[in-house]
Design a protein around this motif. Structure first.
Motif, PDB file in Angstrom:
ATOM      1  N   PHE B 182       0.847  -1.200   0.000  1.00 22.70           N
ATOM      2  CA  PHE B 182       0.000   0.000   0.000  1.00 22.70           C
ATOM      3  C   PHE B 182       0.881   1.249   0.000  1.00 22.70           C
ATOM      4  O   PHE B 182       0.578   2.231  -0.682  1.00 22.70           O
ATOM      5  N   GLU B 183       1.986   1.222   0.768  1.00 22.25           N
ATOM      6  CA  GLU B 183       2.891   2.386   0.805  1.00 22.25           C
ATOM      7  C   GLU B 183       3.517   2.635  -0.566  1.00 22.25           C
ATOM      8  O   GLU B 183       3.606   3.757  -1.028  1.00 22.25           O
ATOM      9  N   ARG B 184       3.938   1.532  -1.199  1.00 24.60           N
ATOM     10  CA  ARG B 184       4.575   1.636  -2.504  1.00 24.60           C
ATOM     11  C   ARG B 184       3.532   1.975  -3.573  1.00 24.60           C
ATOM     12  O   ARG B 184       3.829   2.592  -4.585  1.00 24.60           O
ATOM     13  N   GLY B 185       2.292   1.505  -3.348  1.00 28.48           N
ATOM     14  CA  GLY B 185       1.204   1.818  -4.273  1.00 28.48           C
ATOM     15  C   GLY B 185       1.180   0.963  -5.528  1.00 28.48           C
ATOM     16  O   GLY B 185       0.468   1.265  -6.487  1.00 28.48           O
ATOM     17  N   THR B 186       1.936  -0.120  -5.521  1.00 28.68           N
ATOM     18  CA  THR B 186       1.917  -1.030  -6.676  1.00 28.68           C
ATOM     19  C   THR B 186       1.887  -2.473  -6.181  1.00 28.68           C
ATOM     20  O   THR B 186       2.165  -2.750  -5.011  1.00 28.68           O
ATOM     21  N   LEU B 187       1.543  -3.383  -7.099  1.00 27.14           N
ATOM     22  CA  LEU B 187       1.575  -4.804  -6.779  1.00 27.14           C
ATOM     23  C   LEU B 187       2.999  -5.229  -6.445  1.00 27.14           C
ATOM     24  O   LEU B 187       3.953  -4.609  -6.934  1.00 27.14           O
ATOM     25  N   PRO B 188       3.182  -6.282  -5.664  1.00 27.68           N
ATOM     26  CA  PRO B 188       4.528  -6.823  -5.451  1.00 27.68           C
ATOM     27  C   PRO B 188       5.203  -7.097  -6.805  1.00 27.68           C
ATOM     28  O   PRO B 188       4.551  -7.611  -7.725  1.00 27.68           O
ATOM     29  N   ALA B 189       6.473  -6.743  -6.905  1.00 32.43           N
ATOM     30  CA  ALA B 189       7.191  -6.825  -8.194  1.00 32.43           C
ATOM     31  C   ALA B 189       7.087  -8.218  -8.822  1.00 32.43           C
ATOM     32  O   ALA B 189       6.931  -8.347 -10.047  1.00 32.43           O
ATOM     33  N   VAL B 190       7.123  -9.265  -7.986  1.00 29.85           N
ATOM     34  CA  VAL B 190       7.122 -10.625  -8.512  1.00 29.85           C
ATOM     35  C   VAL B 190       5.834 -10.948  -9.275  1.00 29.85           C
ATOM     36  O   VAL B 190       5.808 -11.858 -10.111  1.00 29.85           O
ATOM     37  N   LEU B 191       4.779 -10.173  -9.013  1.00 33.28           N
ATOM     38  CA  LEU B 191       3.494 -10.455  -9.678  1.00 33.28           C
ATOM     39  C   LEU B 191       3.351  -9.777 -11.042  1.00 33.28           C
ATOM     40  O   LEU B 191       2.471 -10.150 -11.818  1.00 33.28           O
ATOM     41  N   HIS B 192       4.221  -8.785 -11.324  1.00 30.07           N
ATOM     42  CA  HIS B 192       4.033  -7.993 -12.550  1.00 30.07           C
ATOM     43  C   HIS B 192       3.957  -8.837 -13.811  1.00 30.07           C
ATOM     44  O   HIS B 192       3.128  -8.604 -14.681  1.00 30.07           O
ATOM     45  N   LYS B 193       4.824  -9.841 -13.887  1.00 28.49           N
ATOM     46  CA  LYS B 193       4.845 -10.626 -15.124  1.00 28.49           C
ATOM     47  C   LYS B 193       3.688 -11.632 -15.211  1.00 28.49           C
ATOM     48  O   LYS B 193       3.516 -12.297 -16.223  1.00 28.49           O
ATOM     49  N   HIS B 194       2.911 -11.746 -14.122  1.00 27.27           N
ATOM     50  CA  HIS B 194       1.800 -12.706 -14.126  1.00 27.27           C
ATOM     51  C   HIS B 194       0.438 -12.017 -14.190  1.00 27.27           C
ATOM     52  O   HIS B 194      -0.586 -12.626 -13.870  1.00 27.27           O
ATOM     53  N   ASN B 226      -8.814   0.944   9.991  1.00 24.31           N
ATOM     54  CA  ASN B 226      -7.733   0.326   9.224  1.00 24.31           C
ATOM     55  C   ASN B 226      -8.285  -0.567   8.117  1.00 24.31           C
ATOM     56  O   ASN B 226      -7.753  -0.580   7.002  1.00 24.31           O
ATOM     57  N   CYS B 227      -9.360  -1.305   8.400  1.00 23.52           N
ATOM     58  CA  CYS B 227      -9.965  -2.153   7.368  1.00 23.52           C
ATOM     59  C   CYS B 227     -10.434  -1.294   6.191  1.00 23.52           C
ATOM     60  O   CYS B 227     -10.180  -1.623   5.029  1.00 23.52           O
ATOM     61  N   ARG B 228     -11.107  -0.181   6.488  1.00 21.76           N
ATOM     62  CA  ARG B 228     -11.584   0.723   5.428  1.00 21.76           C
ATOM     63  C   ARG B 228     -10.421   1.209   4.573  1.00 21.76           C
ATOM     64  O   ARG B 228     -10.479   1.212   3.346  1.00 21.76           O
ATOM     65  N   GLN B 229      -9.359   1.635   5.268  1.00 23.82           N
ATOM     66  CA  GLN B 229      -8.186   2.187   4.602  1.00 23.82           C
ATOM     67  C   GLN B 229      -7.525   1.138   3.702  1.00 23.82           C
ATOM     68  O   GLN B 229      -7.240   1.394   2.523  1.00 23.82           O
ATOM     69  N   GLU B 230      -7.318  -0.060   4.253  1.00 22.63           N
ATOM     70  CA  GLU B 230      -6.657  -1.123   3.479  1.00 22.63           C
ATOM     71  C   GLU B 230      -7.465  -1.486   2.238  1.00 22.63           C
ATOM     72  O   GLU B 230      -6.917  -1.671   1.150  1.00 22.63           O
ATOM     73  N   ILE B 231      -8.787  -1.613   2.424  1.00 21.32           N
ATOM     74  CA  ILE B 231      -9.640  -2.014   1.301  1.00 21.32           C
ATOM     75  C   ILE B 231      -9.620  -0.951   0.203  1.00 21.32           C
ATOM     76  O   ILE B 231      -9.480  -1.259  -0.989  1.00 21.32           O
ATOM     77  N   ALA B 232      -9.728   0.332   0.611  1.00 20.36           N
ATOM     78  CA  ALA B 232      -9.732   1.412  -0.381  1.00 20.36           C
ATOM     79  C   ALA B 232      -8.413   1.420  -1.153  1.00 20.36           C
ATOM     80  O   ALA B 232      -8.402   1.528  -2.391  1.00 20.36           O
ATOM     81  N   THR B 233      -7.298   1.280  -0.433  1.00 20.23           N
ATOM     82  CA  THR B 233      -5.999   1.309  -1.092  1.00 20.23           C
ATOM     83  C   THR B 233      -5.821   0.096  -2.010  1.00 20.23           C
ATOM     84  O   THR B 233      -5.330   0.205  -3.131  1.00 20.23           O
ATOM     85  N   ALA B 234      -6.249  -1.071  -1.520  1.00 14.10           N
ATOM     86  CA  ALA B 234      -6.128  -2.289  -2.335  1.00 14.10           C
ATOM     87  C   ALA B 234      -6.951  -2.157  -3.608  1.00 14.10           C
ATOM     88  O   ALA B 234      -6.506  -2.546  -4.697  1.00 14.10           O
ATOM     89  N   GLU B 235      -8.149  -1.588  -3.508  1.00 15.32           N
ATOM     90  CA  GLU B 235      -8.994  -1.458  -4.701  1.00 15.32           C
ATOM     91  C   GLU B 235      -8.373  -0.480  -5.703  1.00 15.32           C
ATOM     92  O   GLU B 235      -8.410  -0.712  -6.918  1.00 15.32           O
ATOM     93  N   THR B 236      -7.807   0.618  -5.197  1.00 14.76           N
ATOM     94  CA  THR B 236      -7.122   1.569  -6.089  1.00 14.76           C
ATOM     95  C   THR B 236      -5.963   0.880  -6.806  1.00 14.76           C
ATOM     96  O   THR B 236      -5.797   0.997  -8.025  1.00 14.76           O
TER      97      THR B 236
END
Lengths: 271, 271
Positions: B182-194, B226-236
Motif C-alpha cells: 500500500f505504501e509503494r502503491g503497486t503490486l509486489p514486483a514478482v506479480l508484474h509478469k503474471h 484500518n480495514c476501510r483504509q486497506e480495502i480502499a488502497t487495495a482497490e485503487t
C-alpha cells in the motif's frame, strides 16, 4: 471408448448442476468432455449454448448430455429446442420437491446467499484449521482437531484432510510418521493423548515409490526398498497403538473421507 | 421455519447422493438436518435406515426427504417400504442415462476406482500446489499457477484457492496485499509478469472488521478504520493494475470460483 460431451447449463453459478456430474462416473466406458456454462441467463446466451451443443454432437458423433438448472421457464423451453439428452433438474427434482415441501424454490443468484449460514462458516473455519495443521506444522490446537491423520510422507494425508474440511467442515489435522518415529517405534509423544481421533493411512510400496520418485527421482527416500521399510514399520506402529487405517492406493479422497467419517462416528466398527 | 430431515442412503460412499444435497439449498425456508448413511449394503442396514427415517418423521412432524443410490433392486425396494419422499437416483437418472448411453451403470464400490484417472491426479496435484503457494508462501513456481488471487488479509483468498484446486484441479496460488504494497502503491514486483492470471478479491469493511476481530480482537489490524483504509488502497491498486475483482462479502467460495473461472476463460468479460 464412447465419446460424449456433458454440458452443465445454469442461470447461476452452475454449482447444483455441476454436482450432478458425479452421476457420469457411473459410466466409466464413456469419455465425457465436461463443459460448464454458468450465468446462462439471457436468450442470447441460450443461443450460444445451443450452438455449442450442435457442434459437440458433430464432433462426438452422438448427442450430448445436458444437465440444466434454469429457473426461467422460457429459457428452459428455449434450450430444449435442440437435440440432446436433457436432465432438467427443475422439472425432475426441484419443482416436485417444492410441491412436497409446499414451497416455491429459490433460483439463480438467490441460492448463493442461502448457503452462507453457520455450516458454511464452519467449513471455512475448518479449512483454515486444516491448512494450519498440515504435515505436523504445529502442535498447538490439536485438541480442537476432530480427526488427526497419520501415515508415511506422501501417502495422501494432505488432500484427504483438505477434502474433509472443505466438504464436511471437519477440522482435520495431519501428522507425518518419519524416520525418528520409526527408530523410537512409537507415535510422536504429542499424539498419545489424542489417540481416539487418530486415523491412519497406508499405501502400497510400488505406488509410494512412484509418487516419491516424481518429487525426488533416484533418492534413497523414494527407493522401493525404503518405501517398503517405512510402510511396514508404520503399519506395525499403528497396529501397536490400536489405530484403524485404510489403504489409499486405489481409493479417492472422497472414498477415504467417507470411510474416516464412518469410523469416527462409529468407533466400534473397523473397516 | 419448517424442519425436515434429509437422508443420503448409499451402498457405497454416498458421494453421488451427497452431491444432490445442493438441491436442498433451493429451499432456504426449510431447515434440513442432513444424515448420511453410506455403506448401506445389507438388509440389516436398510432396516436401521428405516428406523432412523421413522424416528425423524416423529421428531420433525413431517416425512423426510431420502436421496438414495442403491444399485441392488431388492435393497432399493425394501427401503421404499417406509413413508418418506424418495429421490431414487437410479430410477430417475442413472438407469435412464444408461439407456441413452446403451451401457450398464457401475454401482457401489466400483465407482471410486473409475474416478482415479488423470483428472483425479490433476486435482491432487493442484491441491499440493495450492497449499505450497498459500499466502505468498513462496515465489517459486508461480509460472505454473493458473490463477493468482490477490487481496487484503482475511478476505477469503485461501478457501477460494483451495476450492478451485479441489473441485476443478486449478492450480491457484494466492498472494496477500500488505501495508508495504500500500505504501509503494503497486503490486509486489514478482506479480508484474503474471498480471494476466491475477484475480482480485475484495470485501466490505464491516465484514472484514468482524472477521479480523475474531482473530485479534481490539487490534489496530482489526479496527474498522484500518480495514476501510486497506480495502480502499487495495482497490485503487487493483484498478490501476487493470485487475478484475469480485466482492467476497456475500458470496460463497462456490460462487466466487465460478466467477473466477468464467473470467479466466473469457478474459474480455468483466464481472
Amino acid at each position: 471408448m464412447i465419446k460424449r460431451t456433458a454440458f452443465f447449463v445454469s442461470d447461476g453459478t452452475g454449482i447444483t448442476a455441476g454436482a450432478l456430474g458425479k452421476l457420469l462416473e457411473h459410466f466409466p466406458s464413456t469419455h465425457f468432455t465436461q463443459v460448464r456454462l454458468p450465468f446462462t441467463n439471457t436468450l442470447e446466451k441460450i443461443k450460444l449454448a445451443q450452438e455449442a451443443i450442435v457442434h459437440a454432437t458433430e464432433e462426438d458423433g452422438g448427442r450430448p448430455v445436458v444437465i440444466m438448472t434454469l429457473g426461467d421457464i422460457a429459457l428452459r423451453n428455449s434450450l430444449k429446442q435442440c437435440n440432446a439428452y436433457f436432465i432438467d433438474l427443475f422439472n425432475t427434482f426441484i419443482d416436485p420437491l417444492g410441491l412436497e415441501l409446499d414451497q416455491k424454490p429459490l433460483t439463480g443468484a438467490g441460492i448463493a446467499h442461502s448457503v452462507m449460514g453457520s455450516s458454511y462458516n464452519e467449513r471455512m473455519e475448518a479449512i483454515n484449521f486444516t491448512l494450519n495443521h498440515d504435515d505436523g506444522m504445529t502442535n498447538n490446537g490439536l485438541e480442537e482437531a476432530e480427526v488427526i491423520l497419520v501415515g508415511v510422507s506422501r501417502c495422501g494425508k494432505t488432500p484427504t484432510s483438505v477434502y474433509l474440511a472443505m466438504q464436511f467442515g471437519v477440522k482435520a489435522a495431519n501428522y507425518p510418521l518419519i524416520p525418528e518415529d520409526f527408530e523410537r517405534g512409537t507415535l510422536p509423544a504429542v499424539l498419545h493423548k489424542h489417540i481416539g481421533k487418530i486415523f491412519g493411512l497406508t499405501i502400497k510400496a510400488e505406488r509410494l515409490h512412484a509418487v516419491r520418485n516424481e518429487r525426488r527421482a533416484g533418492s534413497f527416500y523414494a527407493s522401493l526398498d525404503n518405501c517398503r521399510q517405512e510402510i511396514a514399520t508404520a503399519e506395525t506402529l499403528m497396529r501397536n497403538a490400536g489405530i484403524t487405517w485404510a489403504d489409499s492406493t486405489s481409493r479417492s479422497v472422497e472414498e477415504l473421507s467417507a470411510i474416516i467419517l464412518e469410523k469416527m462416528r462409529h468407533p466400534a466398527i473397523s473397516k
